[in-house]
Design an enzyme around this catalytic site. Sequence first.
Site, PDB file in Angstrom:
ATOM      1  N   ASP A 196      -2.523 -14.737  -4.374  1.00  0.00           N
ATOM      2  CA  ASP A 196      -3.017 -15.639  -5.406  1.00  0.00           C
ATOM      3  C   ASP A 196      -4.225 -14.996  -6.070  1.00  0.00           C
ATOM      4  O   ASP A 196      -4.442 -13.791  -5.937  1.00  0.00           O
ATOM      5  CB  ASP A 196      -3.345 -17.019  -4.817  1.00  0.00           C
ATOM      6  CG  ASP A 196      -4.355 -16.960  -3.676  1.00  0.00           C
ATOM      7  OD1 ASP A 196      -5.092 -15.952  -3.568  1.00  0.00           O
ATOM      8  OD2 ASP A 196      -4.417 -17.928  -2.889  1.00  0.00           O
ATOM      9  N   TRP A 240     -10.332  -9.487   2.579  1.00  0.00           N
ATOM     10  CA  TRP A 240     -11.047  -9.829   1.358  1.00  0.00           C
ATOM     11  C   TRP A 240     -11.060 -11.332   1.122  1.00  0.00           C
ATOM     12  O   TRP A 240     -11.938 -11.845   0.446  1.00  0.00           O
ATOM     13  CB  TRP A 240     -10.400  -9.129   0.162  1.00  0.00           C
ATOM     14  CG  TRP A 240     -10.593  -7.652   0.102  1.00  0.00           C
ATOM     15  CD1 TRP A 240     -11.547  -6.968  -0.636  1.00  0.00           C
ATOM     16  CD2 TRP A 240      -9.823  -6.636   0.757  1.00  0.00           C
ATOM     17  NE1 TRP A 240     -11.407  -5.617  -0.461  1.00  0.00           N
ATOM     18  CE2 TRP A 240     -10.354  -5.377   0.390  1.00  0.00           C
ATOM     19  CE3 TRP A 240      -8.723  -6.668   1.622  1.00  0.00           C
ATOM     20  CZ2 TRP A 240      -9.831  -4.172   0.847  1.00  0.00           C
ATOM     21  CZ3 TRP A 240      -8.204  -5.470   2.087  1.00  0.00           C
ATOM     22  CH2 TRP A 240      -8.756  -4.233   1.705  1.00  0.00           C
ATOM     23  N   THR A 241     -10.041 -12.006   1.651  1.00  0.00           N
ATOM     24  CA  THR A 241      -9.906 -13.444   1.459  1.00  0.00           C
ATOM     25  C   THR A 241      -9.638 -14.118   2.799  1.00  0.00           C
ATOM     26  O   THR A 241      -9.296 -13.456   3.780  1.00  0.00           O
ATOM     27  CB  THR A 241      -8.754 -13.763   0.486  1.00  0.00           C
ATOM     28  OG1 THR A 241      -7.518 -13.304   1.045  1.00  0.00           O
ATOM     29  CG2 THR A 241      -8.977 -13.091  -0.869  1.00  0.00           C
ATOM     30  N   HIS A 245       0.809   3.976  -3.058  1.00  0.00           N
ATOM     31  CA  HIS A 245       0.347   5.335  -2.813  1.00  0.00           C
ATOM     32  C   HIS A 245       1.433   6.365  -3.102  1.00  0.00           C
ATOM     33  O   HIS A 245       1.131   7.526  -3.366  1.00  0.00           O
ATOM     34  CB  HIS A 245      -0.175   5.468  -1.386  1.00  0.00           C
ATOM     35  CG  HIS A 245      -1.511   4.846  -1.200  1.00  0.00           C
ATOM     36  ND1 HIS A 245      -2.473   5.345  -0.330  1.00  0.00           N
ATOM     37  CD2 HIS A 245      -2.076   3.756  -1.779  1.00  0.00           C
ATOM     38  CE1 HIS A 245      -3.553   4.590  -0.381  1.00  0.00           C
ATOM     39  NE2 HIS A 245      -3.335   3.617  -1.252  1.00  0.00           N
ATOM     40  N   HIS A 253      -6.135  -7.026  -3.814  1.00  0.00           N
ATOM     41  CA  HIS A 253      -6.955  -7.142  -2.610  1.00  0.00           C
ATOM     42  C   HIS A 253      -7.094  -8.587  -2.150  1.00  0.00           C
ATOM     43  O   HIS A 253      -7.804  -8.856  -1.180  1.00  0.00           O
ATOM     44  CB  HIS A 253      -8.332  -6.512  -2.832  1.00  0.00           C
ATOM     45  CG  HIS A 253      -8.352  -5.055  -2.537  1.00  0.00           C
ATOM     46  ND1 HIS A 253      -9.390  -4.236  -2.899  1.00  0.00           N
ATOM     47  CD2 HIS A 253      -7.449  -4.264  -1.904  1.00  0.00           C
ATOM     48  CE1 HIS A 253      -9.122  -2.999  -2.510  1.00  0.00           C
ATOM     49  NE2 HIS A 253      -7.952  -2.993  -1.907  1.00  0.00           N
ATOM     50  N   THR A 254      -6.407  -9.492  -2.800  1.00  0.00           N
ATOM     51  CA  THR A 254      -6.250 -10.833  -2.245  1.00  0.00           C
ATOM     52  C   THR A 254      -5.407 -10.785  -0.977  1.00  0.00           C
ATOM     53  O   THR A 254      -5.359 -11.741  -0.208  1.00  0.00           O
ATOM     54  CB  THR A 254      -5.571 -11.756  -3.280  1.00  0.00           C
ATOM     55  OG1 THR A 254      -5.759 -13.116  -2.900  1.00  0.00           O
ATOM     56  CG2 THR A 254      -4.098 -11.462  -3.433  1.00  0.00           C
ATOM     57  N   ARG A 277       0.834  -1.212   0.000  1.00  0.00           N
ATOM     58  CA  ARG A 277       0.000   0.000   0.000  1.00  0.00           C
ATOM     59  C   ARG A 277       0.863   1.255   0.000  1.00  0.00           C
ATOM     60  O   ARG A 277       0.583   2.217  -0.728  1.00  0.00           O
ATOM     61  CB  ARG A 277      -0.926  -0.016   1.216  1.00  0.00           C
ATOM     62  CG  ARG A 277      -1.855   1.195   1.290  1.00  0.00           C
ATOM     63  CD  ARG A 277      -2.842   1.065   2.449  1.00  0.00           C
ATOM     64  NE  ARG A 277      -3.657   2.264   2.547  1.00  0.00           N
ATOM     65  CZ  ARG A 277      -3.730   3.033   3.621  1.00  0.00           C
ATOM     66  NH1 ARG A 277      -3.035   2.724   4.707  1.00  0.00           N
ATOM     67  NH2 ARG A 277      -4.485   4.116   3.627  1.00  0.00           N
ATOM     68  N   ASP A 324     -14.393  -3.068  -5.857  1.00  0.00           N
ATOM     69  CA  ASP A 324     -14.077  -4.474  -6.102  1.00  0.00           C
ATOM     70  C   ASP A 324     -15.124  -5.093  -7.030  1.00  0.00           C
ATOM     71  O   ASP A 324     -14.802  -5.694  -8.062  1.00  0.00           O
ATOM     72  CB  ASP A 324     -14.068  -5.276  -4.796  1.00  0.00           C
ATOM     73  CG  ASP A 324     -12.996  -4.846  -3.817  1.00  0.00           C
ATOM     74  OD1 ASP A 324     -11.934  -4.394  -4.263  1.00  0.00           O
ATOM     75  OD2 ASP A 324     -13.235  -4.976  -2.604  1.00  0.00           O
TER      76      ASP A 324
END
Length: 347
Positions: A276, A268-269, A75, A222-223, A71, A298
């Site tokens: 992955d 998210w996961t 950014h 976002h995984t 991140r 998303d």
Amino acid sequence: MRLSIVGLCVAASASSTYAFVQPSSFGVSRRTTTGSFSSSSLAVTKEDLEACQAKIDELLLETNAAPFLVRLAWHDSGTYDKDLTVGFPNHGGANGSIRFENEVSHANNAGLAKAVALLEPIKEACPAVSYADIYQMASARGVELAGGPKIGVKYGRIDATGPEQCPPEGNLPDAEAGEDGLFGWDSGTVVTKDPEPQGHLRKVFYRMGFDDEAIVALSGAHTFGRAYKDRSGLGKEKTKFTDGISETAKQYRADGTEAKYNPGGSSWTDQWLVFDNSFFKILEDETVDEELLKMSTDLAVFKDAGFRPYAEKFRDDQDAFFEAYARAHKKLSELGSKFEPEEGIEL
């Protein structure tokens, strides 16, 4: 809602030798960084970079902070505007300017002063390596060590030298609409406001020179990581995947070893320290646990007709995702950068 599309948070080890502790609020301290964070003007060598990479790999193993550092790097680089003619470093991009107070305090950068501080011991140990290189190296190595593709990042970036070279607020993407019902900003180098998430994403990423395939591929990051309601406005205090107690909350690195982390936030996961294509598999699956996070930006990768073919391809073919992701991540890491030597240094 001022959360970047790469609003990734960190899982930090309680035993980190760097004494890194997750901030209690992603509002983060507003301490000035210009006095304590200096730019390097030394000529960097491949040996310098290899030594720096070894230290970064050690940090990533000790802290499990890879999503946080992805991140930070995104950014720093994601402020780039290809249409500005002002030249380096005032067109934004991967130049290390996020270390300055007036940029790291932007709403979409909430919490990232902690990431800047986390990498400061690396800078102190490797003074010839620029901040911009350190940030991009930590991001690329974070993805690679988590089982993701080799990014092929090149190094030798020159740093921005002062806060006057920081971009205006508003160049980074939002995850949800603001109080006015619109996604985006009107205060950046271009207006990115749009009533639809896909429109907003295109305004942001087209400004940087990306196409639809790259937008979807980068969304797949976002995984990785977590979001926090008290920091970003999204996510829960904790879930069955992040509470640090339940069996479903156990996290494993790509090598199969269990990873310790500070509990909290929404992921998210279910295995959010492994890189992955799970993100794409989960988005359209209505049977997945409701505690897994799905943001408007998303969901747009499947709802939008232009994005959907890529989202479906990446869902069904992890190799295709990795190939597209590595290409987009590498490009993102070089946006707006000035290299010395001009061709950069590869490891």
